[in-house]
Design a protein around this motif. Structure first.
Motif, mmCIF file in Angstrom:
data_model
loop_
_atom_site.group_PDB
_atom_site.id
_atom_site.type_symbol
_atom_site.label_atom_id
_atom_site.label_comp_id
_atom_site.label_asym_id
_atom_site.label_seq_id
_atom_site.Cartn_x
_atom_site.Cartn_y
_atom_site.Cartn_z
ATOM 1 N N PHE A 1 7.626 -27.025 -35.427
ATOM 2 C CA PHE A 1 7.855 -27.867 -36.610
ATOM 3 C C PHE A 1 9.892 -27.618 -36.718
ATOM 4 O O PHE A 1 9.592 -26.896 -37.468
ATOM 5 C CB PHE A 1 7.146 -28.815 -37.773
ATOM 6 N N LEU A 2 10.427 -28.459 -36.291
ATOM 7 C CA LEU A 2 11.695 -28.408 -36.500
ATOM 8 C C LEU A 2 12.019 -27.943 -38.386
ATOM 9 O O LEU A 2 13.117 -26.995 -38.503
ATOM 10 C CB LEU A 2 13.034 -28.872 -36.329
ATOM 11 N N THR A 3 11.561 -28.235 -39.178
ATOM 12 C CA THR A 3 11.867 -28.536 -40.531
ATOM 13 C C THR A 3 11.018 -27.214 -41.289
ATOM 14 O O THR A 3 11.306 -26.979 -42.159
ATOM 15 C CB THR A 3 11.356 -29.598 -41.551
ATOM 16 N N MET A 4 10.120 -26.499 -40.745
ATOM 17 C CA MET A 4 9.646 -25.144 -40.910
ATOM 18 C C MET A 4 9.973 -24.098 -40.217
ATOM 19 O O MET A 4 9.558 -23.928 -39.112
ATOM 20 C CB MET A 4 8.126 -25.280 -40.100
ATOM 21 N N SER A 5 9.369 -22.639 -41.543
ATOM 22 C CA SER A 5 9.699 -21.597 -40.480
ATOM 23 C C SER A 5 8.924 -21.203 -39.957
ATOM 24 O O SER A 5 8.154 -22.494 -39.166
ATOM 25 C CB SER A 5 9.490 -20.685 -41.951
ATOM 26 N N ILE A 6 8.860 -19.972 -38.528
ATOM 27 C CA ILE A 6 7.516 -18.855 -38.182
ATOM 28 C C ILE A 6 6.339 -19.876 -39.027
ATOM 29 O O ILE A 6 5.081 -20.130 -38.426
ATOM 30 C CB ILE A 6 8.102 -18.397 -37.751
ATOM 31 N N LYS B 1 12.226 -17.221 -40.778
ATOM 32 C CA LYS B 1 13.668 -18.061 -40.452
ATOM 33 C C LYS B 1 13.108 -19.770 -39.661
ATOM 34 O O LYS B 1 11.727 -19.624 -39.036
ATOM 35 C CB LYS B 1 13.800 -17.383 -38.851
ATOM 36 N N PRO B 2 13.614 -20.224 -39.291
ATOM 37 C CA PRO B 2 13.348 -22.087 -39.052
ATOM 38 C C PRO B 2 12.510 -21.073 -37.044
ATOM 39 O O PRO B 2 13.609 -20.869 -36.493
ATOM 40 C CB PRO B 2 14.509 -23.063 -38.544
ATOM 41 N N GLY B 3 11.870 -22.469 -36.664
ATOM 42 C CA GLY B 3 10.425 -22.459 -35.996
ATOM 43 C C GLY B 3 11.990 -22.552 -34.213
ATOM 44 O O GLY B 3 11.947 -21.639 -33.381
ATOM 45 N N SER B 4 13.031 -23.241 -34.925
ATOM 46 C CA SER B 4 13.681 -23.706 -33.819
ATOM 47 C C SER B 4 15.182 -22.284 -33.351
ATOM 48 O O SER B 4 15.685 -22.394 -32.334
ATOM 49 C CB SER B 4 14.913 -25.052 -34.546
ATOM 50 N N SER B 5 14.756 -21.429 -34.099
ATOM 51 C CA SER B 5 15.629 -19.945 -34.120
ATOM 52 C C SER B 5 15.209 -19.550 -32.855
ATOM 53 O O SER B 5 15.685 -18.243 -32.796
ATOM 54 C CB SER B 5 15.822 -19.218 -34.997
ATOM 55 N N LEU B 6 13.703 -19.458 -32.097
ATOM 56 C CA LEU B 6 12.931 -18.875 -31.117
ATOM 57 C C LEU B 6 13.888 -19.660 -29.363
ATOM 58 O O LEU B 6 14.359 -20.986 -29.911
ATOM 59 C CB LEU B 6 11.762 -19.452 -31.738
ATOM 60 N N SER B 7 14.090 -18.736 -28.833
ATOM 61 C CA SER B 7 14.120 -19.259 -27.978
ATOM 62 C C SER B 7 12.654 -20.078 -26.970
ATOM 63 O O SER B 7 11.649 -20.579 -27.993
ATOM 64 C CB SER B 7 14.297 -17.906 -26.677
ATOM 65 N N GLY B 8 12.953 -20.884 -26.148
ATOM 66 C CA GLY B 8 12.006 -21.960 -25.621
ATOM 67 C C GLY B 8 10.786 -21.484 -25.535
ATOM 68 O O GLY B 8 8.943 -21.858 -25.819
ATOM 69 N N GLY B 9 10.727 -20.546 -24.517
ATOM 70 C CA GLY B 9 9.357 -19.515 -24.231
ATOM 71 C C GLY B 9 8.290 -19.018 -25.571
ATOM 72 O O GLY B 9 7.720 -19.414 -25.646
ATOM 73 N N GLN B 10 9.318 -18.797 -26.260
ATOM 74 C CA GLN B 10 8.939 -17.612 -28.151
ATOM 75 C C GLN B 10 8.366 -19.085 -28.433
ATOM 76 O O GLN B 10 6.974 -19.473 -29.146
ATOM 77 C CB GLN B 10 9.838 -17.123 -28.302
ATOM 78 N N GLN B 11 8.990 -20.487 -28.163
ATOM 79 C CA GLN B 11 8.890 -21.648 -29.343
ATOM 80 C C GLN B 11 6.849 -22.370 -28.436
ATOM 81 O O GLN B 11 6.365 -22.208 -29.165
ATOM 82 C CB GLN B 11 9.690 -22.917 -28.614
ATOM 83 N N GLN B 12 7.151 -21.701 -27.081
ATOM 84 C CA GLN B 12 5.959 -21.998 -26.597
ATOM 85 C C GLN B 12 4.584 -21.664 -26.916
ATOM 86 O O GLN B 12 3.357 -21.992 -27.295
ATOM 87 C CB GLN B 12 6.182 -22.554 -25.366
ATOM 88 N N ARG B 13 4.892 -20.169 -27.567
ATOM 89 C CA ARG B 13 4.231 -19.237 -27.630
ATOM 90 C C ARG B 13 3.856 -19.340 -29.060
ATOM 91 O O ARG B 13 2.670 -19.663 -29.387
ATOM 92 C CB ARG B 13 4.661 -17.307 -27.384
#
Ligand SMILES: Nc1ncnc2c1ncn2[C@@H]1O[C@H](COP(=O)(O)OP(=O)(O)OP(=O)(O)O)[C@@H](O)[C@H]1O
Ligand SMILES: [Mg+2]
Lengths: 295, 274
Positions: free
Chosen positions: B112-117, B160-172
């Motif tokens: 969710f791009l509007t939310m933090s990790i 930090k926002p979830g979108s600040s992670l790499s693709g692989g980290q986002q998937q995790r």
């Protein structure tokens, strides 16, 4: 094939003349705009002073006085309009994108389209008729003005909010569905925050649409020289109506009335400009899509 | 990661068995039938891989398991799926409740791009209106991120926002988000197909760990991946466009890859088809 490198004068001429035409059109479009702004600013500065922003027109004949009551009226009526149209508009947009199916959404969309083109004087007349039924003839109030303006603003909010809600990616909705969320929770927790900046920008656009409306306010909010801070009771002045009345009912000291009208126009344009810039800022700064990772 | 895959039947650590029994499932999109008569048992605490050519209905079957399929317009199903004996398509079953028991990870990371990790991890709880205290929320965040092998890389930037992670980290992160709501089953639809080999390896390790606590089903187009991580494999195929997908065979991964019963399976896993 040696000929193919030769300068094609015909094409070059077309290019040049097209450039001239397009630039000409651009200038033709810009000239009145710059002229208008220049005129409003130069004429408006004459009374852009402390008294203008701190006093009403109560007991003023001739020079002096100000538009505090009209600025205050515009702020109150605009705020009331926003308070009416934003909840209705956003709720309708949510219904259209998230819940509606079948003929009802289609009917609503059609009505919204019709309302978008509604002449503002008709909105004013409609509310006038309503107010006469409810409060008797001669009744004027800020809230009646806000109701008339809401008829104009709500369709703008619905249309823009619907677009913004549709932009929320399916992948995000599916993520929420997959987490075992009920529909209302998805809308409140995921979809609205996602679309919030866009919806806010749409609201700002709607405000710009109604803040300069004159005709409906003249009909249902009326005009007064004095401060009125209750939108529920008696006549309430607004900037556009103030401009109109200064222009229409000039006293002996013509310049004093003219100058007040121009300054009020300058303030109004300033308000619109501020709203416009804020809306742009919000869309650019806070749109989730702008943070990368779209889809 | 390869040494962990050789474990034979993983030992259940919890009392509930979490066995999924799919019985004569058919699925439709409007008038188009996407799946025909699929019967298949998914064993608890194993990783089952769905393989098969594009369009054979792997995603559709996965989405019937957590009742996501019916969210598509005009989608219908026939048949039943039992989780520990309870028919998920029973008359009194709320699909929302089913999705709380059966989590899903999608092909493309969709934080969710509007939310933090941290809020992403706790999003499921919030969406389910489960109240969590600040400290309990912290615990759940840490536990889930640890389970998703992500804790160490994000523990200093949970806000930090979830979108600040790499693709692989986002998937995790998306996996952590599913773990946080404590499902029984985790479904993953090509979870690595948008990732690089290193992120893929990280997620494969993670899947193998998840098997201890969950029943895991993955869809993959990567035969090596199916071989590396899965205990059981189901092979599907489709006769042609407009035809429904069918299950050809399902067995231990070892058997499907070494001695498949059907020629079609042998051709597919051997790379001679699709
Ligand atoms: N939303 C939809 N509406 C209509 N038809 C659909 C929809 N989703 C899938 N289908 C159809 O259902 C069939 C099975 O699709 P599905 O996505 O389950 O295949 P898949 O095995 O997951 O393929 P891939 O490996 O490409 O992901 C296909 O023929 C597809 O065209
Ligand atoms: Mg698929």
């Amino acid at each position: 094939m040696s000929t193919s490198y030769r300068v094609d004068w015909r094409r070059r001429l077309t290019d040049r003349s097209m450039t001239v035409v397009v630039t000409g059109c651009f200038v033709a479009a810009m000239v009145p705009l710059v002229w208008l702004l220049g005129t409003v600013v130069t004429k408006g500065l004459a009374r852009f002073d402390w008294t203008f922003f701190t006093s009403s027109m109560r007991g003023i004949v001739g020079d002096g006085g100000g538009a505090l009551h009209a600025i205050w009226g515009t702020v109150l009526i605009t705020a009331a309009t926003v308070a009416i149209s934003v909840p209705i508009g956003v709720a309708t947009a949510i219904y259209l994108t998230e819940y509606g199916s079948g003929w009802l959404p289609r009917l609503i969309r059609f009505l919204v389209q019709v309302l978008t083109g509604l002449p503002s004087i008709v909105a004013g007349l409609f509310i006038y008729a309503l107010v006469v039924i409810l409060a008797g003839p001669g009744a004027r109030s800020g809230v009646a003005g806000a109701l008339a303006l809401s008829l104009l603003m709500t369709p703008v909010v619905i249309t823009s909010a619907e677009q913004m809600l549709r932009l929320v990616p399916t992948s995000v909705r599916e993520a929420a569905i997959g987490l075992g969320a009920a529909k209302h929770a998805i809308v409140a927790t995921i979809i609205l925050p996602h679309a919030a900046s866009g919806i806010l920008a749409g609201v700002m656009l709607g405000v710009c649409r109604i803040i300069g409306e004159t005709a409906p306010l003249l009909l249902v909010a009326g005009f007064t020289d004095a401060m009125n801070s209750s939108i529920f009771d008696s006549r309430m002045a607004t900037l556009p109506v103030y401009i109109y009345s200064q222009w229409q009912n000039k006293g002996a000291d013509l310049a004093a009335y003219d100058n007040r009208a121009w300054t009020a126009a300058l303030v109004l344009i300033g308000l619109v400009l501020i709203f416009n810039l804020t809306s742009r800022l919000i869309t650019h700064r806070f749109a989730p899509a702008a943070q990368g990772v779209g889809d | 990661m390869t040494d962990t895959t050789v474990t034979t039947a993983a030992t259940p650590t919890v009392s509930s068995s979490r066995r999924l029994a799919i019985e004569s499932m058919s699925a439709y999109y409007g008038d188009v039938q996407a799946l025909a008569d699929i019967s298949l048992t998914i064993e608890p605490h194993t990783i089952t891989a769905f393989i098969g050519p594009s369009g054979c209905g792997k995603s559709t079957l996965l989405r019937t398991i957590n009742r996501m399929h019916e969210t598509a317009p005009h989608a219908k199903v026939a048949g039943s799926i039992r989780l520990d004996g309870v028919d998920l398509y029973g008359a009194n079953v709320d699909p929302v409740a089913v999705r709380r028991k059966i989590g899903m990870v999608f092909q493309r990371p969709n934080p969710f791009l509007t939310m933090s990790i941290r809020d992403n991890v706790l999003a499921g709880l919030k969406l389910q209106h489960r109240k969590v205290s600040k400290t309990h929320g912290d615990d759940i965040t840490e536990m889930s991120l640890r389970a998703a092998n992500l804790w160490d890389s994000v523990k200093d930037r949970l806000n930090k926002p979830g979108s600040s992670l790499s693709g692989g980290q986002q998937q995790r992160l998306c996996i952590a988000r599913v773990i946080a709501v404590e499902p029984d089953v985790i479904l993953m639809d090509e979870p690595c197909s948008a990732l690089d080999p290193i992120s893929t390896a990280a997620i494969e390790d993670l899947m193998i760990n998840l098997r201890r606590d969950y029943t895991v089903v993955i869809v993959t187009h990567n035969m090596q991946q199916a071989r590396r991580v899965s205990d059981r494999t189901a092979f599907f195929t489709v006769a042609g466009a407009g035809e429904p997908g069918r299950l050809i065979e399902c067995g231990s991964t070892e058997q499907i890859f070494s001695h498949p019963v059907h020629q079609a399976t042998a051709d597919y896993v051997g790379g001679r088809f699709g």
